[in-house]
Design a protein around this motif. Sequence first.
Motif, PDB file in Angstrom:
ATOM      1  N   UNK A  19       0.818  -1.216   0.000  1.00 23.85           N
ATOM      2  CA  UNK A  19       0.000   0.000   0.000  1.00 23.85           C
ATOM      3  C   UNK A  19       0.850   1.265   0.000  1.00 23.85           C
ATOM      4  N   UNK A  20       2.031   1.207   0.607  1.00 23.04           N
ATOM      5  CA  UNK A  20       2.900   2.386   0.665  1.00 23.04           C
ATOM      6  C   UNK A  20       3.448   2.783  -0.706  1.00 23.04           C
ATOM      7  N   UNK A  21       3.404   1.871  -1.660  1.00 24.07           N
ATOM      8  CA  UNK A  21       3.918   2.172  -2.999  1.00 24.07           C
ATOM      9  C   UNK A  21       2.841   2.705  -3.938  1.00 24.07           C
ATOM     10  N   UNK A  22       1.613   2.739  -3.482  1.00 21.83           N
ATOM     11  CA  UNK A  22       0.522   3.237  -4.323  1.00 21.83           C
ATOM     12  C   UNK A  22       0.573   4.762  -4.301  1.00 21.83           C
ATOM     13  N   UNK A  23       0.717   5.333  -5.485  1.00 23.07           N
ATOM     14  CA  UNK A  23       0.966   6.760  -5.630  1.00 23.07           C
ATOM     15  C   UNK A  23      -0.092   7.366  -6.554  1.00 23.07           C
ATOM     16  N   UNK A  24      -0.770   8.432  -6.125  1.00 26.93           N
ATOM     17  CA  UNK A  24      -1.763   9.059  -6.997  1.00 26.93           C
ATOM     18  C   UNK A  24      -1.196   9.469  -8.358  1.00 26.93           C
ATOM     19  N   UNK A  25       0.092   9.820  -8.397  1.00 31.38           N
ATOM     20  CA  UNK A  25       0.705  10.194  -9.678  1.00 31.38           C
ATOM     21  C   UNK A  25       0.759   9.005 -10.625  1.00 31.38           C
ATOM     22  N   UNK A  26       1.054   7.824 -10.097  1.00 36.09           N
ATOM     23  CA  UNK A  26       1.076   6.622 -10.933  1.00 36.09           C
ATOM     24  C   UNK A  26      -0.329   6.281 -11.428  1.00 36.09           C
ATOM     25  N   UNK A 162      -6.255  16.371 -14.960  1.00 33.44           N
ATOM     26  CA  UNK A 162      -7.559  16.528 -14.305  1.00 33.44           C
ATOM     27  C   UNK A 162      -7.745  15.488 -13.208  1.00 33.44           C
ATOM     28  N   UNK A 163      -7.479  14.225 -13.521  1.00 34.53           N
ATOM     29  CA  UNK A 163      -7.646  13.186 -12.498  1.00 34.53           C
ATOM     30  C   UNK A 163      -6.703  13.443 -11.330  1.00 34.53           C
ATOM     31  N   UNK A 164      -5.453  13.774 -11.619  1.00 35.92           N
ATOM     32  CA  UNK A 164      -4.497  13.986 -10.527  1.00 35.92           C
ATOM     33  C   UNK A 164      -4.948  15.150  -9.634  1.00 35.92           C
ATOM     34  N   UNK A 165      -5.353  16.255 -10.236  1.00 34.76           N
ATOM     35  CA  UNK A 165      -5.788  17.407  -9.438  1.00 34.76           C
ATOM     36  C   UNK A 165      -7.023  17.072  -8.611  1.00 34.76           C
ATOM     37  N   UNK A 166      -7.942  16.357  -9.217  1.00 32.77           N
ATOM     38  CA  UNK A 166      -9.160  15.991  -8.485  1.00 32.77           C
ATOM     39  C   UNK A 166      -8.854  15.019  -7.345  1.00 32.77           C
ATOM     40  N   UNK A 167      -7.926  14.092  -7.578  1.00 33.33           N
ATOM     41  CA  UNK A 167      -7.515  13.188  -6.496  1.00 33.33           C
ATOM     42  C   UNK A 167      -6.883  13.970  -5.353  1.00 33.33           C
ATOM     43  N   UNK A 168      -5.974  14.881  -5.671  1.00 35.30           N
ATOM     44  CA  UNK A 168      -5.295  15.640  -4.630  1.00 35.30           C
ATOM     45  C   UNK A 168      -6.286  16.523  -3.860  1.00 35.30           C
ATOM     46  N   UNK A 169      -7.195  17.156  -4.585  1.00 35.50           N
ATOM     47  CA  UNK A 169      -8.214  17.980  -3.930  1.00 35.50           C
ATOM     48  C   UNK A 169      -9.077  17.138  -3.002  1.00 35.50           C
ATOM     49  N   UNK A 170      -9.495  15.974  -3.488  1.00 32.30           N
ATOM     50  CA  UNK A 170     -10.379  15.120  -2.686  1.00 32.30           C
ATOM     51  C   UNK A 170      -9.641  14.551  -1.482  1.00 32.30           C
ATOM     52  N   UNK A 171      -8.368  14.210  -1.638  1.00 33.49           N
ATOM     53  CA  UNK A 171      -7.583  13.727  -0.495  1.00 33.49           C
ATOM     54  C   UNK A 171      -7.461  14.816   0.566  1.00 33.49           C
ATOM     55  N   UNK A 172      -7.288  16.053   0.149  1.00 37.62           N
ATOM     56  CA  UNK A 172      -7.225  17.168   1.103  1.00 37.62           C
ATOM     57  C   UNK A 172      -8.560  17.351   1.818  1.00 37.62           C
ATOM     58  N   UNK A 173      -9.654  17.232   1.085  1.00 36.27           N
ATOM     59  CA  UNK A 173     -10.985  17.335   1.688  1.00 36.27           C
ATOM     60  C   UNK A 173     -11.181  16.228   2.714  1.00 36.27           C
ATOM     61  N   UNK A 174     -10.809  14.998   2.332  1.00 38.95           N
ATOM     62  CA  UNK A 174     -10.955  13.851   3.253  1.00 38.95           C
ATOM     63  C   UNK A 174     -10.101  14.055   4.498  1.00 38.95           C
ATOM     64  N   UNK A 175      -8.891  14.559   4.307  1.00 34.90           N
ATOM     65  CA  UNK A 175      -7.988  14.784   5.453  1.00 34.90           C
ATOM     66  C   UNK A 175      -8.603  15.811   6.419  1.00 34.90           C
ATOM     67  N   UNK A 176      -9.136  16.908   5.867  1.00 38.56           N
ATOM     68  CA  UNK A 176      -9.762  17.931   6.702  1.00 38.56           C
ATOM     69  C   UNK A 176     -11.008  17.379   7.398  1.00 38.56           C
TER      70      UNK A 176
END
Length: 180
Positions: A19-26, A162-176
């Motif tokens: 799981x530690x190797x799973x990267x949103x960029x990949x 688009x997918x990368x930005x949306x993933x990063x945005x959603x991860x930030x929302x989930x973290x908050x």
Amino acid sequence: MTQILTATGKRFDLYEPNADLIDPRDISHSLSNLCRFNGHTREFYSVAQHCCMVADLVPEEDKLAALLHDGTEAYVGDMVRPLKEWMHAYQDVEHWIWERICTRFNLDLALPASVHHADLVALATERRDLMPADPAVWDCLIGIEPMAETIRPWSATEARLTLHQRLMDQLAIEHRRKAA
């Protein structure tokens, strides 16, 4: 050998996924270069764009699951459904990777019902807008209405960004959300 080399240079083991190797960029890079329907669309249409479309159709709390619902395909490819149903070893590997994606992004193993439904709405829309005309009935689409909008396929670059930005945005929302 059971490893693949990802776009970010990680050696990802398909039989012992970490799981530690799973990267949103990949994930965003690979899914943006994978064409849905094994490439049998009228023009290039990526799995990344499909994931974004599914995310547009679900409630806010299910968006991360929707963006990642085909995330395993970043590691094992997008196999056509009729063949996937026969390939039990493929299904096992896909399941192991899905478990690690869920661990990495703190998702439930079971996809929300809204994601399943949105995936079918996306499929109905993709069939209408991207596939050759065919009178055959797709049983999985009985009772499913496509979206009103017509799909405009994105380039691989637009899909990746688009997918990368949306993933990063959603991860930030989930973290908050979890920190609150």
